[in-house]
Design an enzyme around this catalytic site. Structure first.
Site, PDB file in Angstrom:
ATOM      1  N   ASN A   9     -12.986-113.056  71.360  1.00 52.65           N
ATOM      2  CA  ASN A   9     -14.229-113.576  70.797  1.00 52.65           C
ATOM      3  C   ASN A   9     -15.098-113.983  71.975  1.00 52.65           C
ATOM      4  O   ASN A   9     -14.870-115.019  72.594  1.00 52.65           O
ATOM      5  CB  ASN A   9     -13.907-114.785  69.894  1.00 52.65           C
ATOM      6  CG  ASN A   9     -15.162-115.472  69.391  1.00 52.65           C
ATOM      7  OD1 ASN A   9     -16.271-114.962  69.542  1.00 52.65           O
ATOM      8  ND2 ASN A   9     -14.985-116.642  68.797  1.00 52.65           N
ATOM      9  N   TRP A  10     -16.085-113.131  72.276  1.00 50.70           N
ATOM     10  CA  TRP A  10     -16.903-113.380  73.471  1.00 50.70           C
ATOM     11  C   TRP A  10     -17.896-114.527  73.253  1.00 50.70           C
ATOM     12  O   TRP A  10     -18.501-114.996  74.186  1.00 50.70           O
ATOM     13  CB  TRP A  10     -17.669-112.118  73.852  1.00 50.70           C
ATOM     14  CG  TRP A  10     -16.824-110.994  74.376  1.00 50.70           C
ATOM     15  CD1 TRP A  10     -15.458-110.881  74.333  1.00 50.70           C
ATOM     16  CD2 TRP A  10     -17.298-109.814  75.039  1.00 50.70           C
ATOM     17  NE1 TRP A  10     -15.055-109.707  74.921  1.00 50.70           N
ATOM     18  CE2 TRP A  10     -16.167-109.022  75.366  1.00 50.70           C
ATOM     19  CE3 TRP A  10     -18.561-109.328  75.392  1.00 50.70           C
ATOM     20  CZ2 TRP A  10     -16.269-107.802  76.023  1.00 50.70           C
ATOM     21  CZ3 TRP A  10     -18.672-108.109  76.048  1.00 50.70           C
ATOM     22  CH2 TRP A  10     -17.531-107.355  76.350  1.00 50.70           C
ATOM     23  N   HIS A  94     -16.065-118.780  61.670  1.00 48.18           N
ATOM     24  CA  HIS A  94     -15.571-119.454  62.870  1.00 48.18           C
ATOM     25  C   HIS A  94     -15.994-120.923  62.815  1.00 48.18           C
ATOM     26  O   HIS A  94     -17.062-121.250  62.314  1.00 48.18           O
ATOM     27  CB  HIS A  94     -16.151-118.785  64.125  1.00 48.18           C
ATOM     28  CG  HIS A  94     -15.516-119.280  65.380  1.00 48.18           C
ATOM     29  ND1 HIS A  94     -15.883-120.468  65.966  1.00 48.18           N
ATOM     30  CD2 HIS A  94     -14.500-118.781  66.128  1.00 48.18           C
ATOM     31  CE1 HIS A  94     -15.118-120.666  67.033  1.00 48.18           C
ATOM     32  NE2 HIS A  94     -14.278-119.659  67.152  1.00 48.18           N
ATOM     33  N   GLU A  96     -17.190-122.846  64.924  1.00 47.91           N
ATOM     34  CA  GLU A  96     -18.503-123.136  65.533  1.00 47.91           C
ATOM     35  C   GLU A  96     -19.627-122.805  64.561  1.00 47.91           C
ATOM     36  O   GLU A  96     -20.649-123.480  64.532  1.00 47.91           O
ATOM     37  CB  GLU A  96     -18.644-122.352  66.848  1.00 47.91           C
ATOM     38  CG  GLU A  96     -17.797-122.977  67.948  1.00 47.91           C
ATOM     39  CD  GLU A  96     -17.250-121.999  68.975  1.00 47.91           C
ATOM     40  OE1 GLU A  96     -17.771-120.869  69.082  1.00 47.91           O
ATOM     41  OE2 GLU A  96     -16.287-122.376  69.682  1.00 47.91           O
ATOM     42  N   GLY A 172     -11.383-124.048  73.074  1.00 45.06           N
ATOM     43  CA  GLY A 172     -12.161-124.291  74.284  1.00 45.06           C
ATOM     44  C   GLY A 172     -11.794-125.568  75.013  1.00 45.06           C
ATOM     45  O   GLY A 172     -12.526-126.020  75.894  1.00 45.06           O
ATOM     46  N   GLY A 233     -10.853-116.797  72.912  1.00 50.46           N
ATOM     47  CA  GLY A 233     -12.221-117.050  73.350  1.00 50.46           C
ATOM     48  C   GLY A 233     -12.350-116.909  74.854  1.00 50.46           C
ATOM     49  O   GLY A 233     -12.432-115.810  75.394  1.00 50.46           O
ATOM     50  N   GLY A 234     -12.324-118.052  75.550  1.00 51.38           N
ATOM     51  CA  GLY A 234     -12.569-118.082  76.998  1.00 51.38           C
ATOM     52  C   GLY A 234     -11.811-117.019  77.787  1.00 51.38           C
ATOM     53  O   GLY A 234     -12.398-116.330  78.636  1.00 51.38           O
TER      54      GLY A 234
HETATM   55  P1  PGA Z   1     -10.781-120.414  73.092  1.00 50.33           P
HETATM   56  O1  PGA Z   1     -11.601-120.012  71.796  1.00 50.33           O
HETATM   57  O2  PGA Z   1      -9.747-119.352  73.315  1.00 50.33           O
HETATM   58  O3  PGA Z   1     -11.799-120.464  74.218  1.00 50.33           O
HETATM   59  O4  PGA Z   1     -10.160-121.745  72.836  1.00 50.33           O
HETATM   60  C1  PGA Z   1     -10.973-119.459  70.678  1.00 50.33           C
HETATM   61  C2  PGA Z   1     -11.976-119.173  69.605  1.00 50.33           C
HETATM   62  O5  PGA Z   1     -12.895-119.974  69.410  1.00 50.33           O
HETATM   63  O6  PGA Z   1     -11.888-118.147  68.910  1.00 50.33           O
END
Ligand code: PGA
Length: 247
Positions: A9-10, A94, A96, A172, A233-234
């Protein structure tokens, strides 16, 4: 036997030019024989990334879409647009988007249904806050999220859905859920799918773990019986992603 699925997930990272650099760097580093691999890229990167991935088995995913076919929804993107651009997967709900963009269980359900009807595979995200975990209501909360997201989804359709369990406190933050914590919730998700449909469907649905997955913790997390890969993510923006996929 469920095939693992590892999705990057960029988020809101990488201009089209930067996206191409990352894809060129990563595409030969990920082994797509044993796992499905998806890059969920920003909308503007979709077309160049699909082009750059031609001839590989890596799929492209979007990070959001609208639940209507078309119309006066300024700033939104439709399933048909994504499909024509070569997208196969779409992240829905998601945390976010739930937190910053008013995504609710209801819109998540509408989007999931619409994605499925159009032939996209939704990666439906669920997960608790730290406060909910401390109150020991994680499993109850996640079960409700799963039930809401799958409302009116038929058993046949549900087989192809991907669920991503992402505890919000692990996203994150560098704090990963332990493999036991992640397994407990992923098993509860599989159980609720069994209750809604049947054991057969529950056995087929792929459930990912997400939240600070990296090259060092992926192997342990993904070896748990109910964890079928990850939403990353990261670490999906780095060479580390190759290590995660090939663990
Ligand atoms: P992260 O993010 O690996 O940076 O913790 C995961 C995500 O939000 O899908």
């Amino acid at each position: 036997m469920r095939k693992k699925i590892i999705a990057g997930n960029w988020k809101m990272n990488k201009t089209p030019k930067e996206a191409l650099e990352l894809v060129h760097n990563l595409k030969n580093k990920v082994d797509t024989d044993k796992a499905d691999v998806v890059f969920c890229v920003p909308a503007i990167d979709i077309i160049p990334v699909v082009d750059a991935l031609k001839g590989t088995n890596i799929s492209v995913g979007a990070q959001n879409m609208h639940f209507k076919d078309n119309g006066a929804f300024t700033g939104e993107i439709s399933a048909d647009m994504l499909i024509e651009a070569g997208v196969k997967y779409v992240i829905i709900g998601h945390s976010e988007r739930r937190q910053y963009f008013n995504e609710t269980d209801e819109t998540v359900n509408k989007k999931a249904l619409h994605a499925i009807e159009k032939g996209l595979t939704p990666i439906i995200c669920v997960g608790e806050t730290l406060e909910q975990r401390e109150k020991a209501i994680t499993v109850d909360f996640v079960r409700i999220q799963v039930r809401s997201a799958l409302k009116d989804v038929s058993a046949e359709q549900a087989r192809h859905v991907v669920i991503a369990y992402e505890p919000i406190w692990a996203i994150g933050t560098g704090v990963t859920a332990t493999s036991e914590q992640a397994q407990e919730v992923c098993a509860a998700i599989r159980e609720v799918i069994g209750e809604i449909y049947n054991d057969d469907v529950a056995d087929e649905v792929r459930i990912q773990y997400g939240g600070s997955v990296n090259g060092s913790n992926a192997a342990e997390l993904f070896s748990m019986p109910d964890i079928d890969g990850g939403l990353v993510g990261g670490a999906s923006l780095k060479d580390d992603f190759g290590g995660i996929v090939n663990y």
